[in-house]
Design an enzyme around this catalytic site. Structure first.
Site, PDB file in Angstrom:
ATOM      1  N   SER A  20       0.795  -1.226   0.000  1.00  0.00           N
ATOM      2  CA  SER A  20       0.000   0.000   0.000  1.00  0.00           C
ATOM      3  C   SER A  20       0.829   1.279   0.000  1.00  0.00           C
ATOM      4  O   SER A  20       0.381   2.300  -0.512  1.00  0.00           O
ATOM      5  CB  SER A  20      -0.968   0.000   1.182  1.00  0.00           C
ATOM      6  OG  SER A  20      -0.278  -0.191   2.398  1.00  0.00           O
ATOM      7  N   HIS A  49      -5.348  -2.916  -2.918  1.00  0.00           N
ATOM      8  CA  HIS A  49      -4.972  -1.945  -3.957  1.00  0.00           C
ATOM      9  C   HIS A  49      -4.859  -2.560  -5.348  1.00  0.00           C
ATOM     10  O   HIS A  49      -4.519  -1.869  -6.298  1.00  0.00           O
ATOM     11  CB  HIS A  49      -3.652  -1.261  -3.580  1.00  0.00           C
ATOM     12  CG  HIS A  49      -3.722  -0.558  -2.278  1.00  0.00           C
ATOM     13  ND1 HIS A  49      -4.133   0.750  -2.155  1.00  0.00           N
ATOM     14  CD2 HIS A  49      -3.482  -0.984  -1.011  1.00  0.00           C
ATOM     15  CE1 HIS A  49      -4.126   1.096  -0.882  1.00  0.00           C
ATOM     16  NE2 HIS A  49      -3.737   0.061  -0.167  1.00  0.00           N
ATOM     17  N   LYS A  81     -11.496   1.346  -2.090  1.00  0.00           N
ATOM     18  CA  LYS A  81     -10.416   1.861  -2.948  1.00  0.00           C
ATOM     19  C   LYS A  81     -10.865   1.797  -4.409  1.00  0.00           C
ATOM     20  O   LYS A  81     -11.671   2.611  -4.831  1.00  0.00           O
ATOM     21  CB  LYS A  81      -9.130   1.113  -2.618  1.00  0.00           C
ATOM     22  CG  LYS A  81      -8.652   1.591  -1.239  1.00  0.00           C
ATOM     23  CD  LYS A  81      -7.712   0.720  -0.505  1.00  0.00           C
ATOM     24  CE  LYS A  81      -7.492   1.326   0.883  1.00  0.00           C
ATOM     25  NZ  LYS A  81      -6.896   0.401   1.828  1.00  0.00           N
TER      26      LYS A  81
HETATM   27  C1  LIG Z   1      -6.855   0.224   3.210  1.00  0.00           C
HETATM   28  C2  LIG Z   1      -6.359  -1.137   3.497  1.00  0.00           C
HETATM   29  C3  LIG Z   1      -7.020  -1.982   4.382  1.00  0.00           C
HETATM   30  C4  LIG Z   1      -8.166  -1.517   5.210  1.00  0.00           C
HETATM   31  O1  LIG Z   1      -9.330  -1.470   4.475  1.00  0.00           O
HETATM   32  P1  LIG Z   1     -10.511  -0.538   4.984  1.00  0.00           P
HETATM   33  O2  LIG Z   1     -11.687  -1.025   4.255  1.00  0.00           O
HETATM   34  O3  LIG Z   1     -10.113   0.854   4.629  1.00  0.00           O
HETATM   35  O4  LIG Z   1     -10.598  -0.750   6.478  1.00  0.00           O
HETATM   36  C5  LIG Z   1      -6.567  -3.271   4.519  1.00  0.00           C
HETATM   37  N1  LIG Z   1      -5.492  -3.704   3.844  1.00  0.00           N
HETATM   38  C6  LIG Z   1      -4.800  -2.914   3.008  1.00  0.00           C
HETATM   39  C7  LIG Z   1      -3.612  -3.454   2.297  1.00  0.00           C
HETATM   40  C8  LIG Z   1      -5.212  -1.598   2.819  1.00  0.00           C
HETATM   41  O5  LIG Z   1      -4.509  -0.805   2.026  1.00  0.00           O
END
Ligand SMILES: *Cc1c(COP(=O)(O)O)cnc(C)c1O
Length: 392
Positions: free
Chosen positions: A176, A204, A236
């Site tokens: 990330s 992502h 995302k």
């Molecule tokens: C953003 C993210 C999460 C968390 O997801 P949310 O739905 O925002 O709680 C988990 N794992 C990774 C790799 C992320 O980038």
């Protein structure tokens, strides 16, 4: 005795690590209003530009008209409604897995999957720079917890040799903060040799990666035998909110029976599932979003290297500019902001000490002209940055 919060906060200030929350006063998109100022933003995770898509908005509105707002209860009581169920079936089909289970957030999906699968007497092995929610999940599980060198299948293999009990290997799909891809073919092969299970959190990758947006497993062509536990988040690339775990019938049933972060929480609003069904359809169908994004990524990397910026080995919309020192990263972010451009500085402990960076993210909603504005601003600001003070 009392909690000395004031000095903790003062220390954070002094270390240039104090966090402020920019106030977003517009919908998510390339052109935003933040703290009263119009800015061109390169920091959201809305990679495909679906967060404010008119059809997704309409699906949410129509979903609310039909299903109301609140989920009303947990899934096991009376909160599991028709749109949640339809979305789970669509996500299972999309990922090519027998079943998928919907969660309110990715953080909870990760806590749920890891703690339901391993506990005392078991082993969990994680990439050193995994997302915080995966690291927290490993600690919470009570299993023996060890971190292997970033994306290093050999380092993983040597830890697998010492593992006991059920062993779960856990990695981000797309990292990330760095944007690089997990070397899944090698990592999965190492896990398989030791009968360990592989869990991939592709928060992502879903959307930008794979021919139909199916993320890193589609990119590498990996099935259920390679990646037994596949996690995706919906906030995302999907542009909505929530998360899912996809896998075998038995895996999903185990989560429903035993995963506390699944059982003891209210279901997400059903209308949100209606919105995600629409965004899933757009994400799969509109390949032009991925193609446009690839062109933006290539142009950014070319332009940034001409300026002399240090990029990481990333083929994804996450394109960090490595700075090192937190104060200088903040300074570059501030210089860009003076020119109307918003890029967040990411500092420790979110990234390792001495690796502060500007985390540039690109979106299919950005135009080529907007990207040129970013490159132009970087070309102006980079020479203005104070020279590095070597006080390490
Ligand atoms: C953003 C993210 C999460 C968390 O997801 P949310 O739905 O925002 O709680 C988990 N794992 C990774 C790799 C992320 O980038």
């Amino acid at each position: 005795m009392s909690f000395d919060l004031a000095s903790r906060l003062a220390e954070r200030h002094a270390a240039h690590l104090f966090r402020l929350r920019p106030l977003l006063e517009s919908p998510q998109g390339p052109e935003v209003v933040v703290d009263g100022k119009p800015l061109l933003a390169f920091c959201s995770n809305d990679y495909l530009g679906l967060a404010s898509h008119p059809e997704v908005i309409r699906a949410l509105q129509q979903g609310a008209d039909r299903w109301g707002v609140g989920g009303g209860a947990s899934h096991l009581v009376i909160g599991h409604s028709t749109p949640h169920h339809a979305l789970e079936e669509a996500l299972a089909e999309f990922t090519g897995r027998p079943r998928a289970l919907l969660f309110s957030t990715g953080y909870m999906a990760n806590l749920a999957a890891v703690t339901a699968l391993v506990g005392q007497g078991d082993t969990v092995l994680e990439d050193r720079i995994n997302h915080a929610s995966l690291l927290d999940a490993g600690l919470l599980s009570g299993a023996r917890f060890s971190r292997y060198l970033h994306n290093d299948a050999r380092s993983l293999a040597s830890r697998l040799d010492k593992a006991s009990g059920n062993t779960l290997v856990v990695t981000d799909g797309v990292f990330s903060m760095d944007g690089d891809l997990a070397d899944l073919p090698a990592l999965c092969a190492a896990a398989r040799q030791k009968d360990a299970w592989m869990m991939v959190d592709d928060a992502h990758g879903f959307g930008p990666l794979g021919a139909s947006g199916g993320g890193i497993v589609e990119h590498f062509g990996l099935g259920l035998d390679d990646v037994q536990v596949l996690v995706g988040t919906l906030g995302k690339g999907f542009g909505t909110a929530g998360a899912f775990v996809a896998g075998s019938e038995e895996l999903i049933e185990t989560l429903i029976q035993f995963a506390r972060p699944y059982i003891y929480t209210t279901s997400q609003p059903p209308a949100l599932a209606c919105a995600t069904l629409k965004s899933l359809e757009l994400l799969r169908r509109e390949g032009w979003r991925r193609e446009h994004l690839q062109r933006l990524i290539a142009r950014f990397r070319q332009g940034a290297s001409e300026i002399g910026l240090q990029l990481l080995d990333s083929p994804t919309p996450i394109q960090p500019i490595l700075i090192g020192d937190s104060q200088r990263a903040m300074q570059l972010s501030a210089l860009l902001r003076q020119r109307g451009i918003l890029v967040g500085a990411i500092r420790p402990p979110t990234v390792p000490a001495g690796s502060a960076r500007l985390r540039v993210t690109l979106s299919a909603a950005h135009s080529e002209a907007q990207l040129e504005r970013l490159l132009q601003a970087l070309a102006e600001c980079w020479p203005l940055l104070a020279p590095e003070v070597n006080d390490a």
